[in-house]
Design an enzyme around this catalytic site. Structure first.
Site, mmCIF file in Angstrom:
data_model
loop_
_atom_site.group_PDB
_atom_site.id
_atom_site.type_symbol
_atom_site.label_atom_id
_atom_site.label_comp_id
_atom_site.label_asym_id
_atom_site.label_seq_id
_atom_site.Cartn_x
_atom_site.Cartn_y
_atom_site.Cartn_z
ATOM 1 N N LYS A 1 48.194 43.150 53.110
ATOM 2 C CA LYS A 1 48.105 42.657 51.737
ATOM 3 C C LYS A 1 47.296 41.364 51.724
ATOM 4 O O LYS A 1 47.638 40.390 52.394
ATOM 5 C CB LYS A 1 49.494 42.379 51.152
ATOM 6 C CG LYS A 1 49.422 41.946 49.691
ATOM 7 C CD LYS A 1 50.793 41.847 49.057
ATOM 8 C CE LYS A 1 51.358 40.461 49.112
ATOM 9 N NZ LYS A 1 50.701 39.491 48.219
ATOM 10 N N ASP B 1 45.734 42.254 46.369
ATOM 11 C CA ASP B 1 46.740 41.905 45.358
ATOM 12 C C ASP B 1 46.195 40.807 44.444
ATOM 13 O O ASP B 1 46.618 39.659 44.513
ATOM 14 C CB ASP B 1 48.021 41.456 46.080
ATOM 15 C CG ASP B 1 49.190 41.265 45.130
ATOM 16 O OD1 ASP B 1 49.140 41.807 44.009
ATOM 17 O OD2 ASP B 1 50.153 40.564 45.506
ATOM 18 N N LYS C 1 46.236 40.919 41.062
ATOM 19 C CA LYS C 1 47.002 40.866 39.798
ATOM 20 C C LYS C 1 46.075 40.600 38.604
ATOM 21 O O LYS C 1 46.215 39.618 37.880
ATOM 22 C CB LYS C 1 48.096 39.792 39.882
ATOM 23 C CG LYS C 1 49.155 40.082 40.947
ATOM 24 C CD LYS C 1 50.312 39.124 40.843
ATOM 25 C CE LYS C 1 51.443 39.439 41.801
ATOM 26 N NZ LYS C 1 51.126 39.214 43.211
ATOM 27 N N HIS D 1 44.377 40.502 35.065
ATOM 28 C CA HIS D 1 44.950 40.419 33.710
ATOM 29 C C HIS D 1 43.909 39.763 32.811
ATOM 30 O O HIS D 1 43.727 38.544 32.843
ATOM 31 C CB HIS D 1 46.242 39.590 33.761
ATOM 32 C CG HIS D 1 47.016 39.598 32.480
ATOM 33 N ND1 HIS D 1 48.245 39.000 32.352
ATOM 34 C CD2 HIS D 1 46.751 40.144 31.266
ATOM 35 C CE1 HIS D 1 48.707 39.169 31.114
ATOM 36 N NE2 HIS D 1 47.809 39.858 30.449
ATOM 37 N N ASP D 2 43.216 40.572 32.001
ATOM 38 C CA ASP D 2 42.173 40.025 31.124
ATOM 39 C C ASP D 2 41.872 41.092 30.074
ATOM 40 O O ASP D 2 42.585 42.102 30.000
ATOM 41 C CB ASP D 2 40.925 39.671 31.965
ATOM 42 C CG ASP D 2 40.107 38.537 31.346
ATOM 43 O OD1 ASP D 2 39.894 38.571 30.118
ATOM 44 O OD2 ASP D 2 39.675 37.647 32.082
ATOM 45 N N THR E 1 58.934 38.338 39.721
ATOM 46 C CA THR E 1 60.336 38.162 40.119
ATOM 47 C C THR E 1 60.732 36.696 40.157
ATOM 48 O O THR E 1 61.902 36.371 40.276
ATOM 49 C CB THR E 1 60.606 38.805 41.497
ATOM 50 O OG1 THR E 1 59.548 38.422 42.359
ATOM 51 C CG2 THR E 1 60.686 40.299 41.408
ATOM 52 N N ARG F 1 56.044 36.664 56.145
ATOM 53 C CA ARG F 1 56.421 35.657 57.152
ATOM 54 C C ARG F 1 57.221 36.156 58.342
ATOM 55 O O ARG F 1 56.968 35.692 59.464
ATOM 56 C CB ARG F 1 57.122 34.485 56.443
ATOM 57 C CG ARG F 1 56.137 33.657 55.649
ATOM 58 C CD ARG F 1 56.804 32.812 54.617
ATOM 59 N NE ARG F 1 57.370 33.625 53.543
ATOM 60 C CZ ARG F 1 57.984 33.142 52.471
ATOM 61 N NH1 ARG F 1 58.104 31.831 52.327
ATOM 62 N NH2 ARG F 1 58.453 33.947 51.545
HETATM 63 O O1 C5P Z 1 56.513 36.261 53.438
HETATM 64 P P1 C5P Z 1 57.091 37.276 52.492
HETATM 65 O O2 C5P Z 1 57.546 38.545 53.169
HETATM 66 O O3 C5P Z 1 58.162 36.686 51.594
HETATM 67 O O4 C5P Z 1 55.855 37.677 51.565
HETATM 68 C C1 C5P Z 1 55.986 38.575 50.512
HETATM 69 C C2 C5P Z 1 54.660 38.782 49.857
HETATM 70 O O5 C5P Z 1 54.848 39.595 48.716
HETATM 71 C C3 C5P Z 1 54.000 37.499 49.367
HETATM 72 O O6 C5P Z 1 52.594 37.673 49.469
HETATM 73 C C4 C5P Z 1 54.421 37.416 47.915
HETATM 74 O O7 C5P Z 1 53.491 36.735 47.113
HETATM 75 C C5 C5P Z 1 54.487 38.885 47.533
HETATM 76 N N1 C5P Z 1 55.380 39.193 46.423
HETATM 77 C C6 C5P Z 1 56.724 38.915 46.431
HETATM 78 N N2 C5P Z 1 57.503 39.232 45.365
HETATM 79 C C7 C5P Z 1 56.972 39.822 44.305
HETATM 80 C C8 C5P Z 1 55.620 40.134 44.280
HETATM 81 C C9 C5P Z 1 54.837 39.798 45.375
HETATM 82 O O8 C5P Z 1 57.227 38.374 47.405
HETATM 83 N N3 C5P Z 1 57.737 40.165 43.302
#
Ligand code: C5P
Length: 232
Positions: free
Chosen positions: A33, A60, A62, A64-65, A119, A210
Site C-alpha cells: 500500500k 491509496d 483517496k 475526492h474532487d 475511522t 508497522r
Molecule cells: O501501521 P498500520 O498497520 O496501523 O497501518 C495501517 C495503514 O492503513 C495505514 O497506512 C493507515 O493510514 C491505513 N488505514 C487505516 N485505517 C483506515 C484506513 C486506512 O489504518 N480506516
C-alpha cells in the site's frame, strides 16, 4: 490457488528502508500500500520499483474532487498498471460512475475501491460535518452506493467488515486495515482484529503496516501472518 491477502502499508519517510522492504517482501506479499504520503515523497519511482520487483501496488490516494478531475486522475493511474486505487465515496455517485466508465476498456485498469467514512471520526465528528445517524448504518449505505456506482469494493475497518460482507455478498472486495498479529501493539488503532479474524469476517485483503515494517525480521512476521490466515 488462493489469492495472497496480505497488503503491506509502506508508511516510512526513509527511502532506503522502503526500498529494502519492497526488495525483501515483494515475492511474499499480495501487494504494497502506497498512501499519498510515501507517494508525495517518492512518487512514480516507488511504484515502478515495486513493479520491477514483481510486486503489486495499492495506490491509496483517496481521490475526492469533481467527477471530471477524478476521472482524469483515475485514467492516468490506470495506464501505470497499479493494482488498486481508492476514491472517497462521499465524492458522490456521479464522481464514481464517471471514474469507472473512463477506465472500463483499459486492459490494465486498477480495482477501484471506495473509502466509506474515515475511522478516525466518531459520531460527534461526523455530526459536525452534517452526517447524522448510527455510524454503521451510514457506512453500509455508502458501501451500497459504491457498489451501485460500479466500484469493485471498499476499504473497511474490522468492525464494519462483517456487516458489509453480509449485506453485499462475496463478490464485493473488502480491504481491511487496523489488523494486528496476535500479541502485537495496536499503536493508535482503536478497532483492531487479528489477520485471521479479519479474513473470517469477510476481508479479501488485510492491510498491515508497522508490525511488519518496524520488525527486526519483516519477512518472518509476513510468514507468520500468512500461516495464521491459511490455518483458519
Ligand atoms: O501501521 P498500520 O498497520 O496501523 O497501518 C495501517 C495503514 O492503513 C495505514 O497506512 C493507515 O493510514 C491505513 N488505514 C487505516 N485505517 C483506515 C484506513 C486506512 O489504518 N480506516
Amino acid at each position: 490457488m488462493r489469492v495472497n491477502p496480505l497488503i503491506v502499508a509502506l508508511d516510512t519517510r526513509n527511502r532506503d528502508i522502503i526500498m529494502a522492504l519492497v526488495e525483501q517482501l515483494a515475492p511474499a506479499v499480495g501487494a504494497f500500500k502506497v498512501g499519498f504520503f510515501p507517494f508525495l515523497l517518492f512518487g512514480w519511482e516507488l511504484v515502478e520499483f515495486i513493479h520491477s520487483k514483481g510486486g503489486r501496488v495499492f495506490l491509496d490516494l483517496k481521490l475526492h474532487d469533481i467527477p471530471n478531475t477524478v476521472a482524469n486522475a483515475v485514467e492516468e493511474v490506470a495506464r501505470t498498471g497499479v493494482f488498486m486505487l481508492t476514491l472517497h465515496i462521499l465524492g458522490g455517485r456521479e464522481m464514481m460512475e464517471e471514474a469507472v466508465q473512463r477506465v472500463q476498456d483499459c486492459p490494465s485498469r486498477p480495482l477501484l475501491l471506495g473509502v466509506t467514512l474515515l475511522t478516525s471520526m466518531n459520531t460527534q465528528d461526523l455530526r459536525m460535518v452534517g452526517i447524522k445517524g448510527p455510524l454503521e448504518e451510514r457506512v453500509l449505505k455508502l458501501a451500497h452506493l459504491a457498489r451501485d456506482s460500479g466500484l469493485d469494493g471498499v476499504v473497511a475497518s474490522p468492525l464494519e467488515t462483517l456487516s458489509i460482507r453480509k449485506a453485499l455478498g462475496k463478490g464485493f472486495i473488502i480491504v481491511t486495515p487496523g489488523v494486528r498479529p496476535p500479541g502485537s501493539s495496536p499503536h493508535e488503532q482503536k478497532r483492531v482484529a487479528t489477520p485471521r479474524e479479519a479474513i473470517m469476517a469477510g476481508a479479501h485483503y488485510i492491510v498491515v503496516g508497522r508490525p511488519i515494517c518496524e520488525a527486526k525480521d519483516p519477512l518472518a512476521v509476513v510468514q507468520d501472518i500468512l500461516k495464521e490466515v491459511e490455518t483458519q
